[in-house]
Design a protein around this motif. Sequence first.
Motif, PDB file in Angstrom:
ATOM      1  N   PRO A   1       0.830  -1.205   0.000  1.00 14.46           N
ATOM      2  CA  PRO A   1       0.000   0.000   0.000  1.00 14.46           C
ATOM      3  C   PRO A   1       0.865   1.256   0.000  1.00 14.46           C
ATOM      4  CG  PRO A   1       0.023  -1.010   2.170  1.00 14.46           C
ATOM      5  CD  PRO A   1       0.667  -1.981   1.245  1.00 14.46           C
ATOM      6  N   ASN A   2       0.324   2.299  -0.593  1.00 16.96           N
ATOM      7  CA  ASN A   2       1.046   3.558  -0.720  1.00 16.96           C
ATOM      8  C   ASN A   2       0.721   4.496   0.433  1.00 16.96           C
ATOM      9  OD1 ASN A   2       2.160   2.871  -3.328  1.00 16.96           O
ATOM     10  ND2 ASN A   2       0.109   3.180  -4.147  1.00 16.96           N
ATOM     11  N   ARG A   3       1.571   5.505   0.597  1.00 19.74           N
ATOM     12  CA  ARG A   3       1.339   6.546   1.585  1.00 19.74           C
ATOM     13  C   ARG A   3       1.653   7.903   0.957  1.00 19.74           C
ATOM     14  NH1 ARG A   3       3.480   5.753   7.505  1.00 19.74           N
ATOM     15  NH2 ARG A   3       5.522   6.082   6.557  1.00 19.74           N
ATOM     16  N   VAL A   4       0.915   8.918   1.383  1.00 21.40           N
ATOM     17  CA  VAL A   4       1.208  10.285   0.976  1.00 21.40           C
ATOM     18  C   VAL A   4       1.622  11.069   2.215  1.00 21.40           C
ATOM     19  CG1 VAL A   4      -0.408  10.254  -0.961  1.00 21.40           C
ATOM     20  CG2 VAL A   4      -1.199  11.037   1.277  1.00 21.40           C
ATOM     21  N   LYS A   5       2.487  12.056   2.017  1.00 17.51           N
ATOM     22  CA  LYS A   5       2.935  12.904   3.112  1.00 17.51           C
ATOM     23  C   LYS A   5       2.101  14.176   3.120  1.00 17.51           C
ATOM     24  CE  LYS A   5       7.055  14.882   5.274  1.00 17.51           C
ATOM     25  NZ  LYS A   5       8.530  15.064   5.166  1.00 17.51           N
ATOM     26  N   LEU A   6       1.441  14.437   4.237  1.00 17.32           N
ATOM     27  CA  LEU A   6       0.573  15.598   4.352  1.00 17.32           C
ATOM     28  C   LEU A   6       1.389  16.850   4.686  1.00 17.32           C
ATOM     29  CD1 LEU A   6      -2.300  13.915   6.401  1.00 17.32           C
ATOM     30  CD2 LEU A   6      -2.090  14.142   3.917  1.00 17.32           C
ATOM     31  N   ARG A   7       0.736  17.990   4.611  1.00 17.47           N
ATOM     32  CA  ARG A   7       1.434  19.265   4.838  1.00 17.47           C
ATOM     33  C   ARG A   7       2.051  19.362   6.224  1.00 17.47           C
ATOM     34  NH1 ARG A   7      -2.995  21.129   1.716  1.00 17.47           N
ATOM     35  NH2 ARG A   7      -4.247  21.340   3.612  1.00 17.47           N
ATOM     36  N   ASP A   8       1.412  18.723   7.213  1.00 18.28           N
ATOM     37  CA  ASP A   8       1.936  18.813   8.578  1.00 18.28           C
ATOM     38  C   ASP A   8       2.973  17.739   8.879  1.00 18.28           C
ATOM     39  OD1 ASP A   8       0.423  16.518   8.772  1.00 18.28           O
ATOM     40  OD2 ASP A   8      -1.019  17.322  10.214  1.00 18.28           O
ATOM     41  N   GLY A   9       3.369  16.970   7.866  1.00 26.54           N
ATOM     42  CA  GLY A   9       4.417  15.964   8.031  1.00 26.54           C
ATOM     43  C   GLY A   9       3.918  14.568   8.315  1.00 26.54           C
ATOM     44  N   ARG A  10       2.634  14.409   8.612  1.00 25.85           N
ATOM     45  CA  ARG A  10       2.089  13.079   8.853  1.00 25.85           C
ATOM     46  C   ARG A  10       1.955  12.314   7.537  1.00 25.85           C
ATOM     47  NH1 ARG A  10      -2.981  12.994   9.992  1.00 25.85           N
ATOM     48  NH2 ARG A  10      -3.386  15.183   9.494  1.00 25.85           N
ATOM     49  N   PHE A  11       1.911  10.980   7.673  1.00 30.76           N
ATOM     50  CA  PHE A  11       1.705  10.127   6.508  1.00 30.76           C
ATOM     51  C   PHE A  11       0.315   9.501   6.566  1.00 30.76           C
ATOM     52  CE2 PHE A  11       6.279  10.445   6.432  1.00 30.76           C
ATOM     53  CZ  PHE A  11       6.583  10.441   5.075  1.00 30.76           C
ATOM     54  N   LEU A  12      -0.294   9.402   5.397  1.00 31.09           N
ATOM     55  CA  LEU A  12      -1.616   8.796   5.261  1.00 31.09           C
ATOM     56  C   LEU A  12      -1.489   7.644   4.267  1.00 31.09           C
ATOM     57  CD1 LEU A  12      -4.229   9.849   6.658  1.00 31.09           C
ATOM     58  CD2 LEU A  12      -4.915  10.781   4.437  1.00 31.09           C
ATOM     59  N   ALA A  13      -1.879   6.448   4.717  1.00 25.30           N
ATOM     60  CA  ALA A  13      -1.774   5.262   3.856  1.00 25.30           C
ATOM     61  C   ALA A  13      -3.077   5.057   3.089  1.00 25.30           C
ATOM     62  CB  ALA A  13      -1.462   4.030   4.708  1.00 25.30           C
ATOM     63  N   TYR A  14      -2.966   4.591   1.878  1.00 23.77           N
ATOM     64  CA  TYR A  14      -4.152   4.399   1.045  1.00 23.77           C
ATOM     65  C   TYR A  14      -3.932   3.246   0.077  1.00 23.77           C
ATOM     66  CZ  TYR A  14      -1.628   6.371  -2.925  1.00 23.77           C
ATOM     67  OH  TYR A  14      -0.719   6.580  -3.937  1.00 23.77           O
ATOM     68  N   ARG A  15      -5.008   2.827  -0.555  1.00 27.26           N
ATOM     69  CA  ARG A  15      -4.935   1.910  -1.685  1.00 27.26           C
ATOM     70  C   ARG A  15      -6.008   2.303  -2.682  1.00 27.26           C
ATOM     71  NH1 ARG A  15      -8.586  -2.337  -2.230  1.00 27.26           N
ATOM     72  NH2 ARG A  15     -10.087  -2.554  -0.533  1.00 27.26           N
ATOM     73  N   GLU A  16      -5.846   1.873  -3.893  1.00 27.26           N
ATOM     74  CA  GLU A  16      -6.774   2.210  -4.958  1.00 27.26           C
ATOM     75  C   GLU A  16      -7.564   0.972  -5.390  1.00 27.26           C
ATOM     76  OE1 GLU A  16      -4.559   5.419  -7.645  1.00 27.26           O
ATOM     77  OE2 GLU A  16      -3.231   3.771  -7.023  1.00 27.26           O
TER      78      GLU A  16
ATOM     79  N   ASP B   1      -7.725  15.942   5.927  1.00 25.01           N
ATOM     80  CA  ASP B   1      -6.994  14.764   5.451  1.00 25.01           C
ATOM     81  C   ASP B   1      -7.583  14.251   4.139  1.00 25.01           C
ATOM     82  OD1 ASP B   1      -5.351  14.888   7.635  1.00 25.01           O
ATOM     83  OD2 ASP B   1      -6.151  13.103   8.634  1.00 25.01           O
ATOM     84  N   MET B   2      -8.920  14.162   4.070  1.00 21.41           N
ATOM     85  CA  MET B   2      -9.558  13.666   2.853  1.00 21.41           C
ATOM     86  C   MET B   2      -9.307  14.593   1.677  1.00 21.41           C
ATOM     87  SD  MET B   2     -13.217  12.065   4.068  1.00 21.41           S
ATOM     88  CE  MET B   2     -13.747  13.486   5.018  1.00 21.41           C
ATOM     89  N   ALA B   3      -9.432  15.901   1.909  1.00 20.61           N
ATOM     90  CA  ALA B   3      -9.238  16.865   0.830  1.00 20.61           C
ATOM     91  C   ALA B   3      -7.800  16.845   0.328  1.00 20.61           C
ATOM     92  CB  ALA B   3      -9.614  18.262   1.320  1.00 20.61           C
ATOM     93  N   GLU B   4      -6.838  16.748   1.249  1.00 22.38           N
ATOM     94  CA  GLU B   4      -5.443  16.731   0.832  1.00 22.38           C
ATOM     95  C   GLU B   4      -5.095  15.425   0.119  1.00 22.38           C
ATOM     96  OE1 GLU B   4      -0.968  17.743   2.511  1.00 22.38           O
ATOM     97  OE2 GLU B   4      -2.699  17.921   3.861  1.00 22.38           O
ATOM     98  N   LEU B   5      -5.671  14.321   0.574  1.00 27.00           N
ATOM     99  CA  LEU B   5      -5.468  13.055  -0.114  1.00 27.00           C
ATOM    100  C   LEU B   5      -5.977  13.141  -1.548  1.00 27.00           C
ATOM    101  CD1 LEU B   5      -4.655  10.022   0.037  1.00 27.00           C
ATOM    102  CD2 LEU B   5      -6.999   9.558   0.799  1.00 27.00           C
ATOM    103  N   ALA B   6      -7.154  13.728  -1.725  1.00 25.02           N
ATOM    104  CA  ALA B   6      -7.714  13.900  -3.066  1.00 25.02           C
ATOM    105  C   ALA B   6      -6.804  14.762  -3.936  1.00 25.02           C
ATOM    106  CB  ALA B   6      -9.106  14.519  -2.975  1.00 25.02           C
ATOM    107  N   ASP B   7      -6.248  15.824  -3.354  1.00 18.52           N
ATOM    108  CA  ASP B   7      -5.370  16.709  -4.117  1.00 18.52           C
ATOM    109  C   ASP B   7      -4.078  16.000  -4.516  1.00 18.52           C
ATOM    110  OD1 ASP B   7      -7.194  18.755  -3.926  1.00 18.52           O
ATOM    111  OD2 ASP B   7      -6.246  19.681  -2.176  1.00 18.52           O
ATOM    112  N   GLN B   8      -3.468  15.288  -3.574  1.00 19.19           N
ATOM    113  CA  GLN B   8      -2.198  14.643  -3.871  1.00 19.19           C
ATOM    114  C   GLN B   8      -2.345  13.520  -4.893  1.00 19.19           C
ATOM    115  OE1 GLN B   8       0.932  14.054  -1.255  1.00 19.19           O
ATOM    116  NE2 GLN B   8       0.187  15.368   0.387  1.00 19.19           N
ATOM    117  N   LEU B   9      -3.500  12.867  -4.898  1.00 14.29           N
ATOM    118  CA  LEU B   9      -3.729  11.808  -5.879  1.00 14.29           C
ATOM    119  C   LEU B   9      -4.346  12.337  -7.167  1.00 14.29           C
ATOM    120  CD1 LEU B   9      -4.928   8.862  -3.608  1.00 14.29           C
ATOM    121  CD2 LEU B   9      -2.638   9.383  -4.443  1.00 14.29           C
ATOM    122  N   GLU B  10      -4.579  13.661  -7.199  1.00 14.44           N
ATOM    123  CA  GLU B  10      -5.023  14.353  -8.416  1.00 14.44           C
ATOM    124  C   GLU B  10      -6.284  13.731  -9.012  1.00 14.44           C
ATOM    125  OE1 GLU B  10      -1.540  14.208 -10.909  1.00 14.44           O
ATOM    126  OE2 GLU B  10      -0.660  15.982  -9.939  1.00 14.44           O
ATOM    127  N   ILE B  11      -7.309  13.629  -8.161  1.00 12.17           N
ATOM    128  CA  ILE B  11      -8.561  13.050  -8.657  1.00 12.17           C
ATOM    129  C   ILE B  11      -9.547  14.125  -9.117  1.00 12.17           C
ATOM    130  CG2 ILE B  11      -8.290  11.010  -7.211  1.00 12.17           C
ATOM    131  CD1 ILE B  11     -10.488  12.103  -5.397  1.00 12.17           C
TER     132      ILE B  11
END
Length: 310
Positions: free
Chosen positions: A9-24, A89-99
């Motif tokens: 599974p992948n992870r994205v790094k958020l603006r505050d330095g935390r990581f959020l794990a996701y899968r597609e 978190d949801m909005a930033e995840l959407a932005d980083q994955l460019e959906i």
Amino acid sequence: MMGESCANPNRVKLRDGRFLAYREGGVPKEEAKFKIILVHAFGSSKYMYFPASKELIEELGVYCIFYDRVGYGESDSNAKHSVKSEVDDMAELADQLEIGPKFYLVGVSLGAYPMWGSLKHIPHRLSGVAFVSPPVNYLWPSLPEKLTKKDYRRRLLKWFLWISKNAPGLIHFWVFENLFLSIKSIYFSRFRKRTTNSPLRPKVCVRQVCENLREDFVTCFGEWGFEPADLSITQESCVHIWQGKQDKLVPVQLQRCIMQEQPFINYHELPQTGHIILNYDGTCDAILRALLLGEEQLLDKPILSDLPCV
């Protein structure tokens, strides 16, 4: 089947330095007509069980993002956890994955309270929202006191919140080992219907589970600064709530009261189901068809005038 796991599974790094794990899941993002972020419940993860049919996913062209909510699975915790931070978190995840600028949300059980936050803070980003067995916050002023005052669930929540803030160590010793397992046995097993597929249950750390429970309850049932009745939900908002009539964790009477305050929410009450309605064959397909196409399945949607608040 959208509930199957995937390796690495992948992870994205958020603006505050935390990581959020996701899968597609679903169809490739570049080919998708609909893009959905699915938000899991307590005790779940990015491997959440959402058994929509592969045929429907491909027919509609649905691309999905599943992610570990804050503190769950491989996502970092957040010392400033709140309803608003979950939305961010949801909005930033959407932005980083460019959906794209807009997307759909589906939130399940305790994972549904951030949906209210999204309708409050980022309504311009939402193509539609589906709540599945969403919890009710007893602090919402619009809920009638005659229904909440003597509700044993309200008393249990007040006790649990006090323990969470003043003696969190008791959560593992007593709540997890006794209360949670008892609730699961009494409320979940009775209304659970087996499907042809079984949900994936990855191993989890008991300490992490208890901390997730504490954080979720403190946030979900604490002060928000708003309630659903305050939101500007119109007929164009495309908001759905799916509720089992036999749900013993979320009072159906209180859910109906919310509908009276927000008449443009599409309310689907399933008469023979409890809290875990995703385990009933056909429900996930019906949720997607209603949310994405505005289609109604024959799942006994009630007429609101026939559903009194009391």
